[in-house]
Design an enzyme around this catalytic site. Structure first.
Site, PDB file in Angstrom:
ATOM      1  N   LYS A 100       0.815  -1.227   0.000  1.00  0.00           N
ATOM      2  CA  LYS A 100       0.000   0.000   0.000  1.00  0.00           C
ATOM      3  C   LYS A 100       0.841   1.265   0.000  1.00  0.00           C
ATOM      4  O   LYS A 100       0.433   2.287  -0.535  1.00  0.00           O
ATOM      5  CB  LYS A 100      -0.976   0.010   1.169  1.00  0.00           C
ATOM      6  CG  LYS A 100      -0.390  -0.319   2.514  1.00  0.00           C
ATOM      7  CD  LYS A 100      -0.729  -1.716   2.931  1.00  0.00           C
ATOM      8  CE  LYS A 100       0.260  -2.203   3.951  1.00  0.00           C
ATOM      9  NZ  LYS A 100      -0.119  -3.415   4.609  1.00  0.00           N
ATOM     10  N   VAL A 127      -5.437  -2.999   0.201  1.00  0.00           N
ATOM     11  CA  VAL A 127      -6.446  -2.442   1.116  1.00  0.00           C
ATOM     12  C   VAL A 127      -7.345  -3.572   1.622  1.00  0.00           C
ATOM     13  O   VAL A 127      -7.888  -4.345   0.828  1.00  0.00           O
ATOM     14  CB  VAL A 127      -7.333  -1.386   0.416  1.00  0.00           C
ATOM     15  CG1 VAL A 127      -8.368  -0.830   1.380  1.00  0.00           C
ATOM     16  CG2 VAL A 127      -6.485  -0.262  -0.166  1.00  0.00           C
ATOM     17  N   LYS A 200      -4.147   3.457   2.973  1.00  0.00           N
ATOM     18  CA  LYS A 200      -5.288   2.715   2.419  1.00  0.00           C
ATOM     19  C   LYS A 200      -6.446   3.653   2.064  1.00  0.00           C
ATOM     20  O   LYS A 200      -7.065   3.493   1.013  1.00  0.00           O
ATOM     21  CB  LYS A 200      -5.732   1.637   3.412  1.00  0.00           C
ATOM     22  CG  LYS A 200      -4.695   0.520   3.540  1.00  0.00           C
ATOM     23  CD  LYS A 200      -4.996  -0.379   4.716  1.00  0.00           C
ATOM     24  CE  LYS A 200      -3.998  -1.511   4.846  1.00  0.00           C
ATOM     25  NZ  LYS A 200      -4.087  -2.216   6.118  1.00  0.00           N
TER      26      LYS A 200
END
Ligand code: HSE
Length: 414
Positions: A100, A127, A200
């Site tokens: 991420k 995510v 995220k």
């Protein structure tokens, strides 16, 4: 055909290999041809490992092998992973990732390289661990204008908060347990201070609104200062405490985004999301509210998303899947959080919290507040919830209050 490589043989990498090999026959049927893992790249030795014969230390072996169509980058970080990913995409090899930090920091650039080279950069695992959220947002919900995305996006902190609330475990013990279970980042500061959840929510917001949201423009605070005292006050007032990320349009083509702990009413669905589970609520103008729920971290849940992306890349070999956003370096795209409105839980320490003049002073600063109680509340402590106020005004009031009392905690309400 041995056409897959995995870079990084840690928790997620070993889970990816394990899941792929376990379900290989079914996976190949879904892809429609024979596929297999040829290389696992890691600098460490794994003597006696079941897949030792696939292990290589030199990334160039993968880069220069024409058989390799897709590479799972599960190394993490933005140094080596960034260089590897650029080189692979430039050679027309698709890359799938759980990284991420890399997607949130360099996503727009990497998508463009993938597009130019007719390959793909997919990031479902970045995510929500095993929760399908990227594809649904990009495809199934594409007909909606997204009014808000909000959710519990970090498994480690949710696990820690659950242990603190349910079992009165200390923060330190709960963190140690999360690390042992393979949930936490290599440096758990990223979990605990909210940076992981921030990356995220930036990815989800970038996808929903089409422009890269850089984490450095998003206000982010973590859970390290939450105490069992706060947990008790919140519980008594009918709230749980959760680390929540939110992104939504803010008018004039701008967005607002924030990650912070929040008091969540126990009646809300998010309040019942416990342990390593994540939940992401998406509100679309057509669909209304949709909730995505599942394990947000861990070896096999995250591997589930990585392997799903591998399959998608192999099914779409030599075809670019539209899953991207454009770059946006304008810092004013994200509205400063001080301009947003919130209600705040505040816990203060004052020499005499029940002194006659303290409560009137608090009312003068914040307006009508709601006082909270807990068993054995010390004489020097007071906790209350403010009305909804613009954050800048809240901060001014807290600064004035801090002249006569110590601000021990402040937590926004949902
Ligand atoms: N450290 C992350 C978490 C892993 O706890 O959610 C999954 O992204």
């Amino acid at each position: 055909m041995q056409n897959i490589a995995v870079i990084g043989y840690g928790v997620v990498g070993s889970g990816t290999v394990e899941l792929f090999e376990k379900n290989k026959e079914e996976i190949c049927r879904k892809i429609g041809r024979d596929c297999g893992i040829k290389y696992i790249c890691d600098l460490r030795d794994f003597p006696g490992d079941k897949y030792e014969s696939k292990l290589v230390k030199d990334f160039n072996v993968i880069l220069n092998d024409d058989d390799i169509e897709v590479v799972a980058e599960v190394v993490g970080g933005v140094t080596f992973a960034y260089e590897y990913t650029k080189k692979l995409l430039a050679r027309g090899k698709s890359v799938v990732t759980s990284n991420k930090e890399l997607v949130a920091t360099h996503g727009a650039e990497l998508f463009e390289i993938a597009r130019q080279n007719n390959c793909n950069y997919l990031f479902e695992a970045s995510v929500g661990g095993g929760i399908p959220i990227i594809r649904p947002l990009n495809k199934c919900l594409a007909g909606n204008s997204i009014e808000q995305i909000s959710g519990i996006l970090n498994g480690t902190t949710n696990f820690i908060l659950t242990k603190m609330i349910r079992e009165q475990m200390t923060f330190e013990d709960a963190l140690k347990m999360a690390q042992e279970l393979g949930y936490a980042e290599a440096d758990p500061t990223a979990d605990v201070e909210g940076h992981d959840a921030c990356r995220k929510i930036c990815i989800l917001g970038s996808l929903a609104y089409g422009k890269q949201i850089y984490p450095q423009y998003v206000h982010c605070s973590g859970i390290s200062r939450i105490t069992l005292d706060d947990v008790e006050y919140a519980e008594n007032a009918g709230y749980g405490i959760k680390l929540v990320g939110t992104v939504k349009p803010a008018g004039n083509g701008r967005i607002s985004a924030i990650v912070c702990p929040r008091l969540v009413p126990k009646s809300s669905l998010l309040a019942s999301v416990d342990d390593v589970y994540n939940a992401i609520s998406v509100t679309g103008d057509g669909v209304g509210d949709v909730l995505f729920y599942g394990k947000g971290a861990g070896k096999l849940p995250t591997a589930s998303a990585v392997v799903g992306d591998i399959i998608d890349c192999l099914k779409h070999h030599d075809r670019h899947i539209m899953l991207d956003w454009e770059d946006c370096t304008d810092p004013s795209y994200v509205v400063p959080y001080k301009q947003t409105e919130n209600s705040m839980y505040v816990r203060i320490k004052a020499a005499d919290a029940d002194a006659e003049d303290l409560k009137p002073a608090i009312t003068e600063l914040f307006g009508k507040v709601m006082y909270l109680e807990r068993n054995g509340r010390p004489d020097d402590e007071l906790a209350f919830i403010t009305p909804v106020m613009v954050e800048a005004k809240l901060d001014d009031a807290l600064a004035k209050l801090s002249e006569s009392a110590e601000i021990a905690s402040k937590i926004r309400l949902m």
